[in-house]
Scaffold this active site. Structure first.
Site, PDB file in Angstrom:
ATOM      1  N   ASP A 131       0.836  -1.210   0.000  1.00 38.93           N
ATOM      2  CA  ASP A 131       0.000   0.000   0.000  1.00 38.93           C
ATOM      3  C   ASP A 131       0.868   1.257   0.000  1.00 38.93           C
ATOM      4  OD1 ASP A 131       0.837  -0.102   2.620  1.00 38.93           O
ATOM      5  OD2 ASP A 131      -1.158   0.094   3.512  1.00 38.93           O
ATOM      6  N   ASP A 164      -1.069  -6.178  -0.154  1.00 36.67           N
ATOM      7  CA  ASP A 164      -1.443  -5.537   1.114  1.00 36.67           C
ATOM      8  C   ASP A 164      -2.944  -5.346   1.231  1.00 36.67           C
ATOM      9  OD1 ASP A 164       0.435  -4.902   3.071  1.00 36.67           O
ATOM     10  OD2 ASP A 164       1.214  -3.186   1.946  1.00 36.67           O
ATOM     11  N   LYS A 173      -1.161  -9.462   2.832  1.00 42.13           N
ATOM     12  CA  LYS A 173      -0.400  -9.008   4.003  1.00 42.13           C
ATOM     13  C   LYS A 173      -1.277  -8.024   4.765  1.00 42.13           C
ATOM     14  CE  LYS A 173       3.208  -5.950   3.777  1.00 42.13           C
ATOM     15  NZ  LYS A 173       2.722  -4.840   4.613  1.00 42.13           N
ATOM     16  N   GLU A 208      -1.169  -5.316   8.343  1.00 35.93           N
ATOM     17  CA  GLU A 208      -0.391  -4.711   9.424  1.00 35.93           C
ATOM     18  C   GLU A 208      -1.011  -5.104  10.752  1.00 35.93           C
ATOM     19  OE1 GLU A 208       0.379  -0.533   8.928  1.00 35.93           O
ATOM     20  OE2 GLU A 208       1.078  -0.813   6.864  1.00 35.93           O
ATOM     21  N   GLU A 265       9.367  -4.302  10.440  1.00 35.55           N
ATOM     22  CA  GLU A 265       9.742  -3.000   9.876  1.00 35.55           C
ATOM     23  C   GLU A 265      10.334  -2.086  10.938  1.00 35.55           C
ATOM     24  OE1 GLU A 265       6.907  -1.052   7.287  1.00 35.55           O
ATOM     25  OE2 GLU A 265       8.172   0.748   7.141  1.00 35.55           O
TER      26      GLU A 265
HETATM   27  O1  KIV Z   1       3.426  -1.226   1.691  1.00 35.51           O
HETATM   28  C1  KIV Z   1       4.603  -1.619   1.605  1.00 35.51           C
HETATM   29  O2  KIV Z   1       5.295  -1.380   0.613  1.00 35.51           O
HETATM   30  C2  KIV Z   1       5.164  -2.369   2.733  1.00 35.51           C
HETATM   31  C3  KIV Z   1       6.630  -2.616   2.727  1.00 35.51           C
HETATM   32  C4  KIV Z   1       7.349  -1.381   3.096  1.00 35.51           C
HETATM   33  C5  KIV Z   1       6.990  -3.766   3.583  1.00 35.51           C
HETATM   34  O3  KIV Z   1       4.451  -2.741   3.609  1.00 35.51           O
END
Ligand code: KIV
Length: 269
Positions: free
Chosen positions: A52, A91, A121, A123, A186
């Site tokens: 994202d 994401d 993915k 968070e 991160e």
């Molecule tokens: O959104 C993204 O690009 C990420 C990476 C920085 C791991 O979550």
């Protein structure tokens, strides 16, 4: 370590997970379209993240918060079309999963059905354990993301190094126990990333987390030097493509203005 099979065959979630036990470091980059996904895939990157960060490096926003699920799906579809071998992970954007596990299932389900990507993915760690569990139970592979969580920017105020070791370890363990197949770490101190990596059975993928993670991820345009003015300590620029693109564009403008382009070699009789 490198074996012809791992380098040749498509990277599935089980093969991605097995890399940890085989002592094989995993490489991951973000991409947002067919063109760059094709470049990274042809170079042999193991995984492509449709991050994202799209909101910042492609759309020009100052945070990732405005990115929508429809936009992620639009970009992920292009990335999947450009990818032959790498595992594509997408994401879940802000507020596409935080409301409830049911909302996360609906969002992640759309991503897998409409884009052909292999995994999502999100968070979160301990705070998203129920959601990670629900996704894993529905056979949706999920990568967790702990440490600095850019979607929390309004609460935390700035993108600072996360140093609460107990919390980081709890988050990473909770993600693993809930069924995550990997976890992004991160912006955390390297010693903490080393301890978490040793503790977990699933691969850790670091960004700003030092060399001891099982793999590394960077934002593709940052790694290529396309993003002006972004120089955090963890970022190594492996090229200076913005400089090259500027020079090429200036040459083009000059040659058009002076009549050097198009010349005979670039004109049809
Ligand atoms: O959104 C993204 O690009 C990420 C990476 C920085 C791991 O979550």
């Amino acid at each position: 370590m490198s074996t012809p099979d791992f380098d040749r065959l498509p990277v599935t979630v089980p093969r991605f997970m097995a890399a940890k036990g085989e002592g094989r470091k995993l490489s991951m980059l973000t991409a947002y379209d067919w063109l760059w996904a094709g470049v990274f895939d042809a170079a042999g990157v193991d995984a492509i993240l449709v991050g994202d960060t799209l909101g910042m490096v492609v759309q020009g926003h100052s945070t990732t918060l405005p990115v929508t699920l429809d936009e992620m799906i639009y970009h992920a579809e292009m990335v999947v079309r450009g990818t032959k071998r790498a595992l594509v992970v997408v994401d879940l954007p802000f507020m596409s999963f935080q409301v409830s596990p049911e909302q996360a299932l609906a969002s992640a389900g759309r991503i897998l059905k409409e884009t052909g990507a292999a995994a999502v993915k999100l968070e979160g760690g301990a705070n998203q354990a129920r959601t990670i569990h629900a996704l894993a139970a529905a056979d949706i592979p999920v990568m967790a993301h702990v440490g600095l969580k850019p979607q929390s920017i309004r609460r935390i105020g700035s993108m600072k190094i996360q140093r609460d070791e107990d919390r980081l370890l709890d988050d990473a363990r909770a993600a693993q126990d809930a069924g995550a197949f990997a976890v992004v770490l991160e912006l955390i101190p390297r010693g903490m990333a080393c301890r978490i990596t040793a503790e977990l059975e699933i691969p850790t993928i670091g960004i700003g987390a030092g060399p001891d993670c099982d793999g590394q991820v960077l934002v593709g345009p940052d790694m290529l030097g396309l993003n002006e003015g972004f120089h955090p300590k963890f970022l190594k620029r492996f090229a200076e493509l913005r400089e090259q693109a500027l020079a090429a564009t200036r040459r083009y403008i000059e040659e058009v203005r002076t009549g050097q382009f198009p010349d005979d070699a670039h004109s049809h009789e």
